[in-house]
Design an enzyme around this catalytic site. Structure first.
Site, PDB file in Angstrom:
ATOM      1  N   CYS A 156       1.237  -0.961  -0.125  1.00  0.00           N
ATOM      2  CA  CYS A 156       0.026   0.105  -0.355  1.00  0.00           C
ATOM      3  C   CYS A 156       0.627   1.225  -0.205  1.00  0.00           C
ATOM      4  N   HIS A 157       0.545   2.308  -0.216  1.00  0.00           N
ATOM      5  CA  HIS A 157       1.315   3.672   0.015  1.00  0.00           C
ATOM      6  C   HIS A 157       1.759   3.933   0.753  1.00  0.00           C
ATOM      7  N   THR A 158       1.192   3.520   1.772  1.00  0.00           N
ATOM      8  CA  THR A 158       2.163   4.088   3.090  1.00  0.00           C
ATOM      9  C   THR A 158       3.393   3.598   3.265  1.00  0.00           C
ATOM     10  N   HIS A 199       0.955  -3.727   5.789  1.00  0.00           N
ATOM     11  CA  HIS A 199      -0.040  -3.704   6.951  1.00  0.00           C
ATOM     12  C   HIS A 199      -1.381  -3.631   6.307  1.00  0.00           C
ATOM     13  N   GLU A 200      -0.629  -4.403   5.537  1.00  0.00           N
ATOM     14  CA  GLU A 200      -2.667  -4.677   4.806  1.00  0.00           C
ATOM     15  C   GLU A 200      -2.149  -6.385   4.665  1.00  0.00           C
ATOM     16  N   CYS A 239      -9.875  -1.888  21.221  1.00  0.00           N
ATOM     17  CA  CYS A 239      -9.778  -2.458  22.404  1.00  0.00           C
ATOM     18  C   CYS A 239     -10.773  -2.439  23.283  1.00  0.00           C
ATOM     19  N   CYS A 244     -11.267   1.227  26.045  1.00  0.00           N
ATOM     20  CA  CYS A 244     -10.432   2.781  25.715  1.00  0.00           C
ATOM     21  C   CYS A 244     -11.862   4.511  26.071  1.00  0.00           C
ATOM     22  N   CYS A 271     -13.004   4.626  22.275  1.00  0.00           N
ATOM     23  CA  CYS A 271     -13.483   3.286  22.219  1.00  0.00           C
ATOM     24  C   CYS A 271     -15.068   2.969  22.169  1.00  0.00           C
ATOM     25  N   CYS A 292      -8.943   3.592  18.151  1.00  0.00           N
ATOM     26  CA  CYS A 292      -8.643   3.482  19.906  1.00  0.00           C
ATOM     27  C   CYS A 292      -7.251   3.915  19.921  1.00  0.00           C
ATOM     28  N   ARG A 306      -1.405   3.758  21.234  1.00  0.00           N
ATOM     29  CA  ARG A 306      -1.103   4.160  20.837  1.00  0.00           C
ATOM     30  C   ARG A 306      -0.100   4.650  20.047  1.00  0.00           C
ATOM     31  N   CYS A 314      -6.776  -2.767   4.715  1.00  0.00           N
ATOM     32  CA  CYS A 314      -6.432  -1.726   4.387  1.00  0.00           C
ATOM     33  C   CYS A 314      -7.139  -0.840   3.320  1.00  0.00           C
ATOM     34  N   ARG A 322      -3.631  -2.685  -7.029  1.00  0.00           N
ATOM     35  CA  ARG A 322      -3.318  -3.858  -5.978  1.00  0.00           C
ATOM     36  C   ARG A 322      -2.526  -4.650  -6.029  1.00  0.00           C
TER      37      ARG A 322
HETATM   38  P1  NAD Z   1      -3.156   5.184  -6.162  1.00  0.00           P
HETATM   39  O1  NAD Z   1      -1.930   5.735  -6.454  1.00  0.00           O
HETATM   40  O2  NAD Z   1      -3.883   3.916  -6.365  1.00  0.00           O
HETATM   41  O3  NAD Z   1      -4.308   6.076  -6.934  1.00  0.00           O
HETATM   42  C1  NAD Z   1      -4.476   8.054  -6.813  1.00  0.00           C
HETATM   43  C2  NAD Z   1      -5.276   7.871  -8.172  1.00  0.00           C
HETATM   44  O4  NAD Z   1      -5.357   9.255  -8.031  1.00  0.00           O
HETATM   45  C3  NAD Z   1      -4.825   7.886  -8.942  1.00  0.00           C
HETATM   46  O5  NAD Z   1      -5.690   6.834  -9.804  1.00  0.00           O
HETATM   47  C4  NAD Z   1      -4.204   8.791 -10.382  1.00  0.00           C
HETATM   48  O6  NAD Z   1      -4.268   9.084 -11.586  1.00  0.00           O
HETATM   49  C5  NAD Z   1      -5.487  10.116  -9.569  1.00  0.00           C
HETATM   50  N1  NAD Z   1      -4.851  10.554  -9.461  1.00  0.00           N
HETATM   51  C6  NAD Z   1      -3.957  12.096  -9.558  1.00  0.00           C
HETATM   52  N2  NAD Z   1      -3.760  13.059  -9.500  1.00  0.00           N
HETATM   53  C7  NAD Z   1      -4.660  13.510  -9.931  1.00  0.00           C
HETATM   54  C8  NAD Z   1      -5.642  14.731  -9.295  1.00  0.00           C
HETATM   55  N3  NAD Z   1      -5.297  15.705  -9.974  1.00  0.00           N
HETATM   56  N4  NAD Z   1      -6.779  14.583 -10.360  1.00  0.00           N
HETATM   57  C9  NAD Z   1      -7.582  13.207 -10.105  1.00  0.00           C
HETATM   58  N5  NAD Z   1      -6.621  12.315  -9.885  1.00  0.00           N
HETATM   59  C10 NAD Z   1      -5.868  12.424  -9.992  1.00  0.00           C
HETATM   60  O7  NAD Z   1      -3.399   5.616  -4.993  1.00  0.00           O
HETATM   61  P2  NAD Z   1      -4.224   5.037  -3.627  1.00  0.00           P
HETATM   62  O8  NAD Z   1      -3.936   3.445  -3.053  1.00  0.00           O
HETATM   63  O9  NAD Z   1      -5.884   4.852  -4.236  1.00  0.00           O
HETATM   64  O10 NAD Z   1      -4.128   5.907  -2.253  1.00  0.00           O
HETATM   65  C11 NAD Z   1      -5.045   6.912  -2.471  1.00  0.00           C
HETATM   66  C12 NAD Z   1      -4.866   6.957  -1.488  1.00  0.00           C
HETATM   67  O11 NAD Z   1      -5.714   7.220   0.156  1.00  0.00           O
HETATM   68  C13 NAD Z   1      -3.536   7.455  -0.480  1.00  0.00           C
HETATM   69  O12 NAD Z   1      -3.128   8.886  -0.273  1.00  0.00           O
HETATM   70  C14 NAD Z   1      -3.398   7.249   0.768  1.00  0.00           C
HETATM   71  O13 NAD Z   1      -2.245   6.574   1.557  1.00  0.00           O
HETATM   72  C15 NAD Z   1      -4.669   7.647   1.186  1.00  0.00           C
HETATM   73  N6  NAD Z   1      -5.418   6.418   2.186  1.00  0.00           N
HETATM   74  C16 NAD Z   1      -5.707   6.708   3.022  1.00  0.00           C
HETATM   75  C17 NAD Z   1      -6.020   5.859   3.712  1.00  0.00           C
HETATM   76  C18 NAD Z   1      -7.442   6.479   5.562  1.00  0.00           C
HETATM   77  O14 NAD Z   1      -7.372   5.702   6.096  1.00  0.00           O
HETATM   78  N7  NAD Z   1      -7.447   7.647   5.371  1.00  0.00           N
HETATM   79  C19 NAD Z   1      -5.742   4.132   3.743  1.00  0.00           C
HETATM   80  C20 NAD Z   1      -5.292   4.296   2.992  1.00  0.00           C
HETATM   81  C21 NAD Z   1      -5.104   4.961   2.391  1.00  0.00           C
HETATM   82  C1  022 Z   2      -3.182   3.044   5.956  1.00  0.00           C
HETATM   83  N1  022 Z   2      -2.891   4.621   6.185  1.00  0.00           N
HETATM   84  C2  022 Z   2      -2.824   5.487   4.683  1.00  0.00           C
HETATM   85  C3  022 Z   2      -2.541   4.213   3.529  1.00  0.00           C
HETATM   86  N2  022 Z   2      -2.612   3.305   4.059  1.00  0.00           N
HETATM   87  C4  022 Z   2      -3.478   4.950   7.424  1.00  0.00           C
HETATM   88  C5  022 Z   2      -2.297   6.245   7.086  1.00  0.00           C
HETATM   89  C6  022 Z   2      -2.730   7.398   8.739  1.00  0.00           C
HETATM   90  C7  022 Z   2      -3.406   6.945   8.719  1.00  0.00           C
HETATM   91  C8  022 Z   2      -4.528   5.723   8.272  1.00  0.00           C
HETATM   92  C9  022 Z   2      -4.860   5.156   7.225  1.00  0.00           C
HETATM   93  C10 022 Z   2      -3.769   7.587   9.990  1.00  0.00           C
HETATM   94  C11 022 Z   2      -4.769   9.111   9.885  1.00  0.00           C
HETATM   95  C12 022 Z   2      -4.757   8.873  11.611  1.00  0.00           C
HETATM   96  C13 022 Z   2      -3.782   8.127  12.042  1.00  0.00           C
HETATM   97  N3  022 Z   2      -3.344   7.574  11.477  1.00  0.00           N
HETATM   98  C14 022 Z   2      -3.615   8.849  13.936  1.00  0.00           C
HETATM   99  C15 022 Z   2      -4.049   7.368  14.352  1.00  0.00           C
HETATM  100  C16 022 Z   2      -4.267   7.738  15.899  1.00  0.00           C
HETATM  101  O1  022 Z   2      -3.500   9.064  16.228  1.00  0.00           O
HETATM  102  O2  022 Z   2      -5.059   7.988  16.544  1.00  0.00           O
HETATM  103  C17 022 Z   2      -2.583   6.697  12.084  1.00  0.00           C
HETATM  104  C18 022 Z   2      -2.583   5.356  12.384  1.00  0.00           C
HETATM  105  C19 022 Z   2      -1.114   4.526  12.070  1.00  0.00           C
HETATM  106  C20 022 Z   2       0.281   4.972  12.457  1.00  0.00           C
HETATM  107  C21 022 Z   2       0.045   6.057  12.071  1.00  0.00           C
HETATM  108  C22 022 Z   2      -0.806   6.986  11.700  1.00  0.00           C
HETATM  109  C23 022 Z   2       1.363   4.229  13.238  1.00  0.00           C
HETATM  110  O3  022 Z   2       0.498   3.135  13.174  1.00  0.00           O
HETATM  111  N4  022 Z   2       2.482   4.748  12.483  1.00  0.00           N
HETATM  112  C24 022 Z   2      -3.561   5.046  11.778  1.00  0.00           C
HETATM  113 ZN    ZN Z   3      -2.586   0.835   3.802  1.00  0.00          ZN
END
Ligand code: NAD
Ligand code: 022
Ligand code: ZN
Length: 375
Positions: free
Chosen positions: A40-42, A62-63, A92, A95, A98, A106, A110, A169, A370
């Site tokens: 995954c991206h992270t 993480h996935e 948990c 906390c 939760c 949770c 952390r 994830c 993926r």
């Molecule tokens: P990805 O690279 O597979 O997809 C991103 C898409 O966005 C691509 O298709 C790309 O062409 C498109 N894109 C880029 N710039 C753009 C623009 N200006 N306008 C429109 N589209 C555009 O990535 P992903 O795996 O789908 O992840 C996306 C994001 O989600 C990442 O930042 C990732 O870290 C985040 N994420 C967040 C969480 C969370 O819990 N909040 C969990 C997982 C992933």
């Molecule tokens: C997963 N992420 C992006 C791609 N795949 C992702 C990254 C960060 C978070 C969630 C998903 C995130 C959002 C908010 C937080 N995190 C903070 C949570 C908190 O402080 O309670 C986050 C998480 C884990 C970690 C860091 C940031 C870590 O384990 N290092 C859920």
């Molecule tokens: Zn992820």
């Protein structure tokens, strides 16, 4: 014991496949044999060195999905042989967070999780005398890993590891953002920015929720077919729009006697802060909600005119799709097994652990939705 793992030795360097030492589970912990893990991206964000909180050497990932092979003292909810998905957001159930029922974040472990350590403040991974750090509490780029009991979801033993690892994830984040965070209702209009591994899962979540109009926005035309495959009804490539994309999208979603445009729900799945602004501003006046899913680079800021909020738009974010892992992840596995959601077509590449760096290359090149490593 010894286990094979892909170790992130330093920022900016490829992962190195090697044998590492792994201590058994202590009180409240379980030992898991990881059967498959997504990339995954992270993982890439941390490996690249762009993550200011990245610690090295570490075992990323993480996935995952796997099997419990040993349990430490005091573990009551898991036993040897259980099929499980590791949770980077634990649950948990005790906390304040939760118990609040208002968040899935949770706080039980952390602090130590962020430091790459188990809840007792130590690491289970090492090479000789040298400690190796855990990552997001999961470290699924190791064939065996140790996790706290509260960070493990028990799932259907019939479910295939090489597919359900994605629920650890991407799937839960996308589908959960729709159902838990936005709480999309039937008939809604929605815009999804970024049709990658997350955006496509938002689209299938919207289909599940019964949304009517599902507009996908991506700068890559190849994503049109991908979006349609999971329920997208309209596609927009911002590069082909004359001028600002916001009025274009608002115009597309005009409806009702007053002909005010804007979507009921919009989702940023890019991590680009300019796109986050576009997503907010293309939400409907008065009630449109915009959900930030994408993780932006360190130190980046979002902006808009406060008038956008004063006139009723709502800006929200979501972590792990608002899912409570031990409760919700097994349900998502059941939905997959029942055919309510799809996963298989999104897994575009399957690799061995030795090929894991190829998975990062495919992600860079935008060639994969993926990649999954099967042990
Ligand atoms: P990805 O690279 O597979 O997809 C991103 C898409 O966005 C691509 O298709 C790309 O062409 C498109 N894109 C880029 N710039 C753009 C623009 N200006 N306008 C429109 N589209 C555009 O990535 P992903 O795996 O789908 O992840 C996306 C994001 O989600 C990442 O930042 C990732 O870290 C985040 N994420 C967040 C969480 C969370 O819990 N909040 C969990 C997982 C992933
Ligand atoms: C997963 N992420 C992006 C791609 N795949 C992702 C990254 C960060 C978070 C969630 C998903 C995130 C959002 C908010 C937080 N995190 C903070 C949570 C908190 O402080 O309670 C986050 C998480 C884990 C970690 C860091 C940031 C870590 O384990 N290092 C859920
Ligand atoms: Zn992820």
């Amino acid at each position: 014991m010894k286990t094979r793992a892909a170790v992130a030795v330093a920022a900016g360097k490829p992962l190195e496949i090697m044998e590492v030492d792994l201590e058994g589970p202590k009180a409240g912990e379980v030992l898991i044999e990881v059967k498959a893990t997504g990339i995954c991206h992270t993982d890439e964000f941390t490996l690249s060195g762009a993550d200011p909180e990245g610690i090295f050497p570490a075992i990323l990932g993480h996935e995952g999905a796997g099997v419990v092979v040993d349990v430490g003292p005091g573990v009551t909810t898991l036993k040897k042989g259980d099929h499980v998905i590791p949770l980077y957001t634990p649950e948990c159930r005790q906390c304040p967070s939760c118990l609040s029922r208002k968040t899935n974040l949770c706080t039980a472990i952390r602090a130590t999780q962020g430091q790459g350590l188990m809840p007792d403040g130590t690491s289970r991974f090492s090479i000789g005398k040298d400690k190796i750090f855990h990552y997001m509490g999961c470290s699924t780029f190791s064939n065996f890993t140790v996790l706290p009991e509260i960070a493990v979801a028990k799932v259907d033993p019939e479910a295939p590891f090489d597919k359900i690892c994605y629920i650890g994830c991407g799937v839960t984040t996308g589908v959960g953002a729709v159902l838990n965070t936005a709480k999309v209702t039937p008939g809604a209009t929605a815009i999804v920015f970024g049709l990658g591994g997350i955006g496509l899962n938002v689209i299938q979540g919207l289909r599940l929720a019964g949304a009517d109009m599902i507009i996908g926005v991506d700068i890559n035309d190849d994503k049109k077919e991908w979006g349609e495959r999971f329920g997208m009804t309209h596609f927009v490539n911002p590069k082909e729009v004359d001028g600002d994309i916001v009025p274009y999208l608002v115009n597309m979603t005009k409806r009702g006697a007053d002909q005010i445009g804007g979507a009921d729900y919009t989702f940023d799945c890019t991590g680009n802060t300019k796109v986050m602004r576009q997503a907010l501003e293309s939400a409907h006046r008065g009630w449109g909600e915009s959900i930030v899913i994408g993780v932006a680079g360190a130190g980046q800021e979002i902006s808009t005119r406060p008038f956008q909020l004063v006139t009723g738009r709502v800006w929200k974010g979501t972590a792990f799709g608002g899912a409570r892992g031990r409760t919700d992840v097994p349900k998502i596995v059941d939905w997959y097994m029942a055919g309510k959601i799809e996963i298989d077509p999104m897994i575009t590449h399957t690799l061995t652990l030795d090929e894991i760096n190829k998975g990062f290359d495919l992600m860079h090149a935008g060639k994969s939705i993926r990649s999954v490593v099967v042990y």
